[in-house]
Design an enzyme around this catalytic site. Sequence first.
Site, mmCIF file in Angstrom:
data_model
loop_
_atom_site.group_PDB
_atom_site.id
_atom_site.type_symbol
_atom_site.label_atom_id
_atom_site.label_comp_id
_atom_site.label_asym_id
_atom_site.label_seq_id
_atom_site.Cartn_x
_atom_site.Cartn_y
_atom_site.Cartn_z
ATOM 1 N N ARG A 107 -7.450 -1.610 8.773
ATOM 2 C CA ARG A 107 -8.703 -0.908 8.463
ATOM 3 C C ARG A 107 -9.364 -0.299 9.713
ATOM 4 N NH1 ARG A 107 -12.972 -3.967 4.521
ATOM 5 N NH2 ARG A 107 -13.801 -2.136 3.463
ATOM 6 N N THR A 128 -3.733 11.484 10.714
ATOM 7 C CA THR A 128 -3.489 12.357 11.859
ATOM 8 C C THR A 128 -2.068 12.925 11.828
ATOM 9 O OG1 THR A 128 -2.900 10.478 13.235
ATOM 10 C CG2 THR A 128 -5.178 11.230 13.329
ATOM 11 N N GLN A 169 0.838 -1.200 0.000
ATOM 12 C CA GLN A 169 0.000 0.000 0.000
ATOM 13 C C GLN A 169 0.871 1.246 0.000
ATOM 14 O OE1 GLN A 169 -2.615 -2.201 3.253
ATOM 15 N NE2 GLN A 169 -3.355 -0.115 3.017
ATOM 16 N N GLU A 188 -12.557 2.744 5.230
ATOM 17 C CA GLU A 188 -12.573 2.229 6.594
ATOM 18 C C GLU A 188 -13.914 2.353 7.316
ATOM 19 O OE1 GLU A 188 -8.328 3.210 8.429
ATOM 20 O OE2 GLU A 188 -9.137 4.848 7.260
ATOM 21 N N ARG A 237 -5.475 7.265 17.288
ATOM 22 C CA ARG A 237 -6.767 7.251 16.595
ATOM 23 C C ARG A 237 -7.827 6.544 17.438
ATOM 24 N NH1 ARG A 237 -9.233 8.098 11.356
ATOM 25 N NH2 ARG A 237 -7.372 9.168 10.642
ATOM 26 N N PHE A 241 -7.617 1.562 11.846
ATOM 27 C CA PHE A 241 -6.388 2.095 12.431
ATOM 28 C C PHE A 241 -6.592 2.520 13.885
ATOM 29 C CE2 PHE A 241 -2.622 5.049 12.181
ATOM 30 C CZ PHE A 241 -1.740 4.209 11.528
#
Lengths: 159, 766
Positions: free
Chosen positions: B343, B449, B198, B719, B311, B345
């Site tokens: 997915r 973030t 990715q 997500e 997160r 996170f």
Amino acid sequence: MTKIHVTTTVNGDETEFLCDPRETLLDVLRDRLNLTGAKEGCGTGDCGACSVTMEGRLVCSCLVLGAEAEGKDIATVEGIADGDTLHPLQRKFIEHAALQCGICTPGILVAAKSLLEKNPDPSETEVRYWLAGNLCRCTGYDKIIRAVMDAATEMREAS
Amino acid sequence: MSVSKPLPHDAARLHVTGSARYVDDIPSPAGTLHLAFGQSPIAKGRITAMNLDAVKAAPGVVAVMTADDLPFTNDVSPSIHDEPLLSDGTVNYVGQPVFLVIANSHLAARKAATLGQVDYVEETPILTVDEAMAADSRFEEGPRIYEKGDAETAIDAAPRQIDATFEIGGQEHFYLEGQAAMAVPNEGGDMLVHSSTQHPTEIQHKVAEALGVPMHGVRVETRRMGGGFGGKESQGNALAVSCAVAARLTGRACKMRYDRDDDMVITGKRHEFRITYRVGFDDDGRVQGVSFKHYTRCGWAQDLSLPVADRAMLHSDNAYLLPNARIESHRLKTNTQSATAYRGFGGPQGMVGIERVMDHIAHDLGLDAVEVRKRNYYAAKADASGQKDNSTPYGMQVEDFELHGMTERLMETSDYAARKAAIEKWNAENPIVKKGIAFAPVKFGISFTLTHLNQAGALVHVYQDGSVHLNHGGTEMGQGLFQKVAQVAASRFGIPLDLVKITATDTAKVPNTSATAASSGSDLNGMAVKAACDTVRDRMADFLAERHQAEVSDVAFSDGHVEVGEARYTFQEAAAMAYQGRISLSATGFYKTPKIEWDRIKGRGRPFFYFAYGASITEVAIDTLTGENRILRTDILHDAGASLNPALDIGQVEGGYVQGAGWLTTEELVWDNQGRLRTHAPSTYKIPACSDRPDVFNVALWDEQNREDTIYRSKAVGEPPFMLGISAWLALSNAVSACGNAYPAIDAPATAEEVWAGVRRVRDGI
Ligand code: FES
Ligand code: FES
């Protein structure tokens, strides 16, 4: 190690290859015959990504030895379309967006085709349980089942 | 316009004919070698001696490498250089790569890899949350704390309190295509790497470090992955770097793919959490204050654990306005696989925490759980006068809250009230099979973030025959990103989609890209592609306007044609004319997300550009004698803004829900007390199968556009739907609660065993 000479039919074409006695049919297809449509998702018969048919019977090619293909008739995803003309299952998978990453798709198509050959009018439950050995991590299966049901209807109407 | 059309995946025809190529399907050059790792059998210790003679002598082996043989940097970490490719003398988890076998076949490499004789001095591993807390084994100096108001005082002052703890399991990605890479040595020491990743730029970066060359000496190409889900954000580094160093050593192409068992044993997974909560609320179920403690099992290396744990904190409010909140997060270092992106996170774990609290409050008060949730919702808009608070625990105003309308709509379409009554009746009449129903909302923050990651680039060429070549930094893992972005390009030029060619992600075409992660793929790359297309289109328009003595604003691109006043050309003719007029028909595009700023230490700012919303209702049945269970029906309403492609977006929603439900129900990771992962294949680790799909599965998209200015006002969709699966877990809890009066206190995953244990707790008090 001495290699074994195997004569077989793959997607209707007579084929010969030499393989190690321990080599799986999946490895033979992918590495020796350049048929990379069947995938290895687990290598242990649990995911169905390597599905092919042998003498019309659905098998996990990761659990079959290459040598066992001797004299047999093998069919893989590469043989499903007729030249440029897609099989109804293939068309319906595209129409219903029944795939995402697509790596499970070859195995699922081979399995679904083998179901419809035996049972042209399956119930939704029969489709779900028939395909329970084909894992898909992306789609959540809903569109796959719809695509198979829709293809079955079209094929019945056409025949 | 091709945006908003429900078109199938761009490679669908290749997929159904078996001709779509994944890394392991790329024809490899003659003489390609294959790699495998020798792995640590223990969870913690030091290597005292290594005898690899048997490995070297094994059939087919060409070479064996240890850390001492690595020419430059021995590191594959995406963050703080704490993750050696090959053990530097210590081992920190079972499965850690210790040496690298290079052989002439995949099987030969794997067989030889088991023959190493390595002596270790074993040390006591730290495996569990309790052990890590006792040893103060952690990343960062202490816990991170985000706060709003004074939670402890508010909780104490509230009419009612609840205090509880529960566990949330990790999750194996189980991308159906395992990790894979191939490196092909090019002239002058350059390296071409094909990687199932990715994050091609990071692969390029790590390979360059390992080869001691500048990044320009390495080119990484990624056409597609057979699933990623976050598991290919950093976990592909080890394979790509191994291939590159082995290719440098041998001068031959080298390929590596993990067998499924190796993949599950070596690579990181979703973080496990223990969450304790203390909440104070009034008799109507309104939260006055809540305090969470997150204990996050990060594994042995830092990887992406800090932003993941952040997160989780940032989603501890989910959809609810918490007047006072405190979230304390411990990032624990343990001798297990280094937990990584997956997915959501961390968002899912944080959200499960507050949803558990809402469920517990509703049970405590005997109120309908949907009603309790609605009472705690954020207001639909931030109050312009600033009088009424609508802020998250990290100080961001919620300005786009869609859930009031969505909840109402879903209640109607799913016939919730009548079904809930029918379930209560069923449960009163049936002692063995109990049913449950639950609702869960989702509010998920969109943006990385780490603010600097919110950028993207694109490269667009228009050829003189009018065909378009499109490239951007995003990667395709099944989510349909390439198709969505191609739809954007076709719309900008007003041409049919078949004039647009989507090409493999390539670090030589678009540099310095971010991972395709955080659901950002189409937001960022769509905008970058739009910018590039507009540059080329404007040049063509200028040229045609001048030639026709017209205003630029009179040039229109649509239906495959370009119109200038009276004149009308096909796009192909216009491209050919522009080429002959010596107009540059190639451009780059760039985008960076506006409005965001974030201080992760203080826990203050606006980390997200906007929120994506969703709502789901799941109905289940459980067998109280065995704990076995089924999902009977699922209804979902999901917010994709003005969808770029409803077919692909609904696919994401369905797949996300099923994966999320799998995480919280059947997918159980089990480590033994020596740190060995006992569930390392699909035979023991159960992801949802076709037969597990809900009997009734109704999915619809919410039809509002994004209030922020995103690409065609769409919203990110990778997500957020994952967390819709939380309603399946809550429904099981609801079914268990029909067995008695006590709160079921179900851990996640709610496996059949856990459901059965819950029934016994609730019914028999054991
Ligand atoms: S690879 Fe054969 S069943 Fe998974
Ligand atoms: S589409 Fe990815 S595994 Fe099925």
